[in-house]
Structure formats: C-alpha cells, structure tokens
Design a protein around this motif. Structure first.
Motif, PDB file in Angstrom:
ATOM      1  N   PRO A  20      30.348   7.056 -35.484  1.00 46.03           N
ATOM      2  CA  PRO A  20      29.280   7.335 -34.536  1.00 46.03           C
ATOM      3  C   PRO A  20      29.869   8.214 -33.486  1.00 46.03           C
ATOM      4  CG  PRO A  20      29.989   5.045 -34.386  1.00 46.03           C
ATOM      5  CD  PRO A  20      30.881   5.731 -35.359  1.00 46.03           C
ATOM      6  N   ALA A  21      30.504   9.200 -33.935  1.00 45.01           N
ATOM      7  CA  ALA A  21      31.248  10.124 -33.118  1.00 45.01           C
ATOM      8  C   ALA A  21      30.671  10.170 -31.739  1.00 45.01           C
ATOM      9  CB  ALA A  21      31.157  11.500 -33.722  1.00 45.01           C
ATOM     10  N   GLY A  22      31.055  11.049 -31.025  1.00 45.46           N
ATOM     11  CA  GLY A  22      30.415  11.195 -29.745  1.00 45.46           C
ATOM     12  C   GLY A  22      31.192  10.631 -28.615  1.00 45.46           C
ATOM     13  N   VAL A  23      30.508   9.836 -27.859  1.00 50.72           N
ATOM     14  CA  VAL A  23      31.087   9.234 -26.687  1.00 50.72           C
ATOM     15  C   VAL A  23      32.467   8.685 -27.018  1.00 50.72           C
ATOM     16  CG1 VAL A  23      30.615   7.677 -24.810  1.00 50.72           C
ATOM     17  CG2 VAL A  23      28.765   8.450 -26.277  1.00 50.72           C
ATOM     18  N   GLY A  24      33.423   9.184 -26.327  1.00 50.20           N
ATOM     19  CA  GLY A  24      34.771   8.697 -26.584  1.00 50.20           C
ATOM     20  C   GLY A  24      35.207   9.006 -27.989  1.00 50.20           C
ATOM     21  N   GLY A  25      34.819  10.150 -28.474  1.00 46.67           N
ATOM     22  CA  GLY A  25      35.178  10.540 -29.827  1.00 46.67           C
ATOM     23  C   GLY A  25      36.672  10.397 -30.010  1.00 46.67           C
ATOM     24  N   GLU A  26      37.036  10.150 -31.236  1.00 36.06           N
ATOM     25  CA  GLU A  26      38.430   9.857 -31.537  1.00 36.06           C
ATOM     26  C   GLU A  26      39.387  10.895 -31.032  1.00 36.06           C
ATOM     27  OE1 GLU A  26      39.483   6.948 -31.636  1.00 36.06           O
ATOM     28  OE2 GLU A  26      37.456   6.899 -32.427  1.00 36.06           O
ATOM     29  N   ASP A  27      39.007  12.112 -31.279  1.00 34.44           N
ATOM     30  CA  ASP A  27      39.950  13.186 -31.009  1.00 34.44           C
ATOM     31  C   ASP A  27      39.963  13.564 -29.546  1.00 34.44           C
ATOM     32  OD1 ASP A  27      40.084  13.098 -33.784  1.00 34.44           O
ATOM     33  OD2 ASP A  27      38.339  14.423 -33.873  1.00 34.44           O
ATOM     34  N   ALA A  28      38.923  13.179 -28.881  1.00 31.53           N
ATOM     35  CA  ALA A  28      38.871  13.486 -27.454  1.00 31.53           C
ATOM     36  C   ALA A  28      39.967  12.704 -26.745  1.00 31.53           C
ATOM     37  CB  ALA A  28      37.512  13.101 -26.893  1.00 31.53           C
ATOM     38  N   VAL A  29      40.078  12.930 -25.488  1.00 32.01           N
ATOM     39  CA  VAL A  29      41.061  12.203 -24.709  1.00 32.01           C
ATOM     40  C   VAL A  29      40.752  10.719 -24.799  1.00 32.01           C
ATOM     41  CG1 VAL A  29      41.823  13.841 -23.013  1.00 32.01           C
ATOM     42  CG2 VAL A  29      39.542  12.852 -22.822  1.00 32.01           C
ATOM     43  N   ALA A  30      41.333  10.080 -25.754  1.00 33.99           N
ATOM     44  CA  ALA A  30      41.058   8.663 -25.942  1.00 33.99           C
ATOM     45  C   ALA A  30      41.894   7.851 -24.978  1.00 33.99           C
ATOM     46  CB  ALA A  30      41.366   8.273 -27.378  1.00 33.99           C
ATOM     47  N   GLY A  31      41.231   6.913 -24.339  1.00 30.31           N
ATOM     48  CA  GLY A  31      41.941   6.056 -23.396  1.00 30.31           C
ATOM     49  C   GLY A  31      42.867   5.119 -24.137  1.00 30.31           C
ATOM     50  N   PRO A  32      43.566   4.310 -23.381  1.00 27.37           N
ATOM     51  CA  PRO A  32      44.491   3.376 -23.981  1.00 27.37           C
ATOM     52  C   PRO A  32      43.749   2.260 -24.708  1.00 27.37           C
ATOM     53  CG  PRO A  32      44.284   2.939 -21.650  1.00 27.37           C
ATOM     54  CD  PRO A  32      43.503   4.183 -21.921  1.00 27.37           C
ATOM     55  N   VAL A  33      44.405   1.685 -25.669  1.00 30.21           N
ATOM     56  CA  VAL A  33      43.813   0.567 -26.395  1.00 30.21           C
ATOM     57  C   VAL A  33      44.193  -0.731 -25.691  1.00 30.21           C
ATOM     58  CG1 VAL A  33      43.822  -0.735 -28.552  1.00 30.21           C
ATOM     59  CG2 VAL A  33      43.819   1.759 -28.594  1.00 30.21           C
ATOM     60  N   THR A  34      43.196  -1.484 -25.314  1.00 31.70           N
ATOM     61  CA  THR A  34      43.452  -2.782 -24.694  1.00 31.70           C
ATOM     62  C   THR A  34      43.423  -3.837 -25.786  1.00 31.70           C
ATOM     63  OG1 THR A  34      42.199  -1.974 -22.814  1.00 31.70           O
ATOM     64  CG2 THR A  34      42.749  -4.313 -22.841  1.00 31.70           C
ATOM     65  N   VAL A  35      44.330  -4.772 -25.677  1.00 36.33           N
ATOM     66  CA  VAL A  35      44.478  -5.767 -26.730  1.00 36.33           C
ATOM     67  C   VAL A  35      44.109  -7.159 -26.222  1.00 36.33           C
ATOM     68  CG1 VAL A  35      46.153  -6.877 -28.232  1.00 36.33           C
ATOM     69  CG2 VAL A  35      46.225  -4.409 -27.888  1.00 36.33           C
ATOM     70  N   TYR A  36      43.405  -7.896 -27.052  1.00 35.35           N
ATOM     71  CA  TYR A  36      42.998  -9.258 -26.687  1.00 35.35           C
ATOM     72  C   TYR A  36      43.434 -10.233 -27.765  1.00 35.35           C
ATOM     73  CZ  TYR A  36      39.835  -7.038 -23.369  1.00 35.35           C
ATOM     74  OH  TYR A  36      39.319  -6.301 -22.353  1.00 35.35           O
ATOM     75  N   ASN A  37      43.836 -11.381 -27.328  1.00 36.39           N
ATOM     76  CA  ASN A  37      44.141 -12.447 -28.287  1.00 36.39           C
ATOM     77  C   ASN A  37      42.852 -13.062 -28.797  1.00 36.39           C
ATOM     78  OD1 ASN A  37      46.944 -12.269 -27.976  1.00 36.39           O
ATOM     79  ND2 ASN A  37      46.826 -13.516 -26.112  1.00 36.39           N
ATOM     80  N   ALA A  38      42.952 -13.754 -29.899  1.00 37.07           N
ATOM     81  CA  ALA A  38      41.785 -14.458 -30.431  1.00 37.07           C
ATOM     82  C   ALA A  38      41.227 -15.390 -29.361  1.00 37.07           C
ATOM     83  CB  ALA A  38      42.173 -15.253 -31.667  1.00 37.07           C
ATOM     84  N   GLY A  39      39.936 -15.342 -29.169  1.00 35.85           N
ATOM     85  CA  GLY A  39      39.289 -16.222 -28.200  1.00 35.85           C
ATOM     86  C   GLY A  39      39.231 -15.669 -26.792  1.00 35.85           C
ATOM     87  N   ALA A  40      39.934 -14.591 -26.525  1.00 43.76           N
ATOM     88  CA  ALA A  40      39.948 -14.038 -25.166  1.00 43.76           C
ATOM     89  C   ALA A  40      38.611 -13.422 -24.801  1.00 43.76           C
ATOM     90  CB  ALA A  40      41.051 -12.989 -25.049  1.00 43.76           C
ATOM     91  N   GLU A  41      38.252 -13.578 -23.567  1.00 45.70           N
ATOM     92  CA  GLU A  41      36.976 -13.061 -23.085  1.00 45.70           C
ATOM     93  C   GLU A  41      37.073 -11.577 -22.761  1.00 45.70           C
ATOM     94  OE1 GLU A  41      34.748 -15.364 -20.095  1.00 45.70           O
ATOM     95  OE2 GLU A  41      35.063 -13.617 -18.821  1.00 45.70           O
TER      96      GLU A  41
END
Lengths: 218, 218
Positions: A20-41
């Motif tokens: 669903p390209a577009g907003v925040g497209g992959e190739d664009a300046v992608a921000g950092p990936v935030t990671v969550y543990n299972a169950g995290a809000e």
DNA sequence: CGACTACTTGAAAAGAGTCAATTCACGTGG
DNA sequence: CCACGTGAATTGACTCTTTTCAAGTAGTCG
C-alpha cells in the motif's frame, strides 16, 4: 501516555515489500523501527491520536475494552499493514503486540498526495471492518472460525497459504469472532476430526480442504 | 484506489459546518434533490463507485447480500448523513430507500481541503462500523436491540429522543443486528412488558426507561 | 370486504455459553 | 536432563438463549 520502556532500540530496518505504498513508502526516508515484546501496549484508549503505524513484522491486535472486562478485537494486523486510524483527537481503541513486533511510526505531512492516500487507507480499513461485521453478524461458530482461518490463511495479496501460524491465543480468536474460547477450541477439534485442517500444534495448522472452509463461510 | 475521474468539478467550495462537516453543506450551492420511493434502489453491488450522497430526508439502508439470500445491513442512514464510501472502483454494497427518501449527489473535487474532509467522513464511517461490530459481537439479543433503540433514539447531535419512529421492518432490524425477526419481536415484547418502552404501534415507540436500555448495552 | 404482508406468539430443537476437570506445552530450577 | 509449576487448551456435562417451524393476529391497501 506512551510507554516505550519495554521497547528495544531498533536493530536493523528489515526491508519490506512495497504495497500500500505511499505514506511512509519503503524507499522513502523510513524512520526507525520500534520493537515491542509480546503483549506490549502500542497505544491505549484515551491516548492522543494522530500517528499511524506501519507494521514491519509481527502481529498487532486492535481492540476495545468494555466496563465489565469483555473485549472486542476489531482487527489483527500483519506485516505491511498500516493501522492507527481514529476519527477523533483521542483514541477509542487499544493496540498491542500479539507477538514480538517491529513497526514504523508514520508522520504524515500536510500534502495533497498524502491526504488522498490516507483516504484510501482509511477506506481499506472501512472495508475490512465491514467484512468483519459480516463474519460476526451472519455466521454461526463454525462459519466464523472458517472465515478466520481463511483470513489468516492468505497473505496480503490474497494468495492462499497452506500452513498457518497463529500467534494469537484462543482467547484472542474468541474475542475477535464473538465466541468463547471453549467454542473456538471445539470448532477447531471438529475441523480436525473432519480432516479439513491438520493441527500440527495448538498454534500451527495446515489447511487440507480450503473448499470446505469456503463453503462454511457462506 | 478512489476513482474521481467521473467527478464533476465543484461549483463553489461549500462553507462547512463544524462536525462531520463538509462536502456539500446545506446552504451552499446544493445540487438538485433526487427522490426515491420506499424500497427503491439507490445503488447496487457492482455499480461503479465514487459518488457520495447526502441524505436530505428519509432513511437509507446499506447492506450486503450473501449467495444464500442472507443479508447484513451495515448501516441505517438518516437525514444529514453522508454515505456511499467504497474502497474500490466497484460497489460492494447495496443501498436503498427504507421509506421515501430525498438526497443530493455530492461530486467531490480534487482539492486538498476536499480530500481532507472526505478523510474525516470516512473515519466517521469507520467509527460507526466499529461501534456496530461491538454491538453485534459482544451483546446478546436484548443488548443488541437496546443498542439499536438508543441509536435510533438519538438525533444527530446525540440528543436523546423520547419518541421514536421506526421506518424499517423487523426483518431490517434483525438483519442489522444479526437476529431473526422473531427474536427482535420477542425482545420488544419483553421490553414492553417490563415498561422500558411503550409500543404505540409496531413502528412507533416511546422510551420510558432509557437508563435500563443503557445498562443492557454494556 | 378481502387479500397480502408484517408482526406476534408458542413449542420444540439446535447451538453456544458456563462451570468444572483434565491434559498439554513450555519455561524454570533443581 | 528431568521434575515441577504455570498458563493455555481441550473436553465433558449441563443450562440457557436463540433459532426454527408452525400457527395465528393485526394492519394496510386494493
């Protein structure tokens, strides 16, 4: 309130397929990936809304909680999907990680193009909500579970998958389908006995007779 | 993809009232009002999508039809509401007049502001769909009917109405709530016996104990 | 007034929920 | 490496709700 305390700093931004390209497209300046543990809000009811999220990996559940503790899961989101749409300034839903999750926060600008794409994304969410309503409103327990398995048994392009991993518990499935965990369990057992599915383990199964599942969905 | 290709350019950007404000405000250069008889089809599954409608008077039901004839009504729309959002180029729903209806066809332009307003409208639709899902997914028959009565017993500003006119049949209500007509009828009878509502006639009632209805919705 | 449709009511059957008891799977610690 | 403990999942027995099927009643429109 946004609690990042359990979020590990992003390892390496995994590359993902365009869609669903577009907003925040992959190739664009992608921000950092935030990671969550299972169950995290990821967010909670009452939080300020606005941000959207693109799921890099893992599964997220979006749900409502009722005063008496009952829960209605509105959607399970998977890699590549964008979620976090809300009508007002405040969130009406909770979102949290079903299993370990990585996601990018999207910060839409005010550009024309962005607004249009947002509209399309919102309309896709709307369509999914209506599909889900149909599943819950017009099917018995068997039909609902069948619909759920078909949903999980297809990748984002609608391609059928034979093997399915279910990161969510029976309780999650029940709260998604408006059933109790016992009923979900019994239906799965029946499907197994009828050789429609094979349950390799409780969270992993194989679809043997997709056609039968499709007939049940009506 | 949202296809605007057939949309006519907007006459004058209508001034908008705050709320689901927007596109095609009442006082602006409003197009002609199209009139439908009760039961008349406004659009059907498979029709080309794109146009939106603003309801001037009457009630519209938007629904899906399943192969076996079952029907899921997604929404009842009332005066002032805008409906007709669709995710694809083709409609997935049917819409028809429950009673005599008058509506205006909205022709969105491609401007920023318009697109933004469309987004807001779509998000409102999304919110309603989720509310409806909650009603159907987490309530028993009594709770669903109670939620329905509260929905119909409030005007567009959320103001409580004591007297309610139900232009739709029991079958419509059942298909909206995922119940049979018999169950809807029985629940209404029970509410009447409990003096929670008064049934002046089959299609007209009065809410005597709103608090009781609210408690049932959970 | 008569015919048609919508609505209501009743009795029986089916489906899902509840409560309770195991069984299973997995991570921890001995 | 195995035993144990914990939470998840399954299974069983029973209850309750809703559906189904079948009349019967009420409204409405010709």
């Amino acid at each position: 309130m946004y609690d990042f305390s359990h979020a590990v700093s992003p390892a390496t931004p995994p590359s993902i397929a365009p869609y669903p390209a577009g907003v925040g497209g992959e190739d664009a300046v992608a921000g950092p990936v935030t990671v969550y543990n299972a169950g995290a809000e990821i967010y909670a009811e009452g939080d300020r809304s606005g941000a959207l999220y693109r799921l890099v990996y893992g599964v997220v559940r979006v749900y409502r909680l009722l005063a008496d503790g009952r829960r209605q899961i509105c959607a399970f989101h998977r890699a590549g999907e964008i979620f976090g749409f809300e009508a007002g300034a405040e969130r009406h839903f909770f979102a949290d990680a079903v299993n370990p999750v990585g996601l990018r926060v999207l910060r839409p600008g005010g550009e024309v193009e962005t607004s249009r794409e947002l509209l399309n994304l919102a309309l896709n969410s709307l369509e999914r909500a209506h599909d889900h309503l149909l599943t819950v409103g017009r099917n018995d327990a068997m039909g609902r579970v069948a619909a759920f398995l078909l949903e999980m048994g297809a990748d984002r392009d609608g391609e059928a998958l034979r093997e399915i991993d279910l990161p969510m518990s029976r309780a999650d499935i029940g709260d998604y389908l408006g059933l109790t965990i016992e009923t979900v369990s019994r239906v799965l057992t029946r499907l197994k006995s009828a050789r429609v599915i094979r349950l390799a383990s409780t969270r992993h199964l194989e679809i043997l007779r997709r056609d039968v599942l499709e007939d049940m969905t009506a």
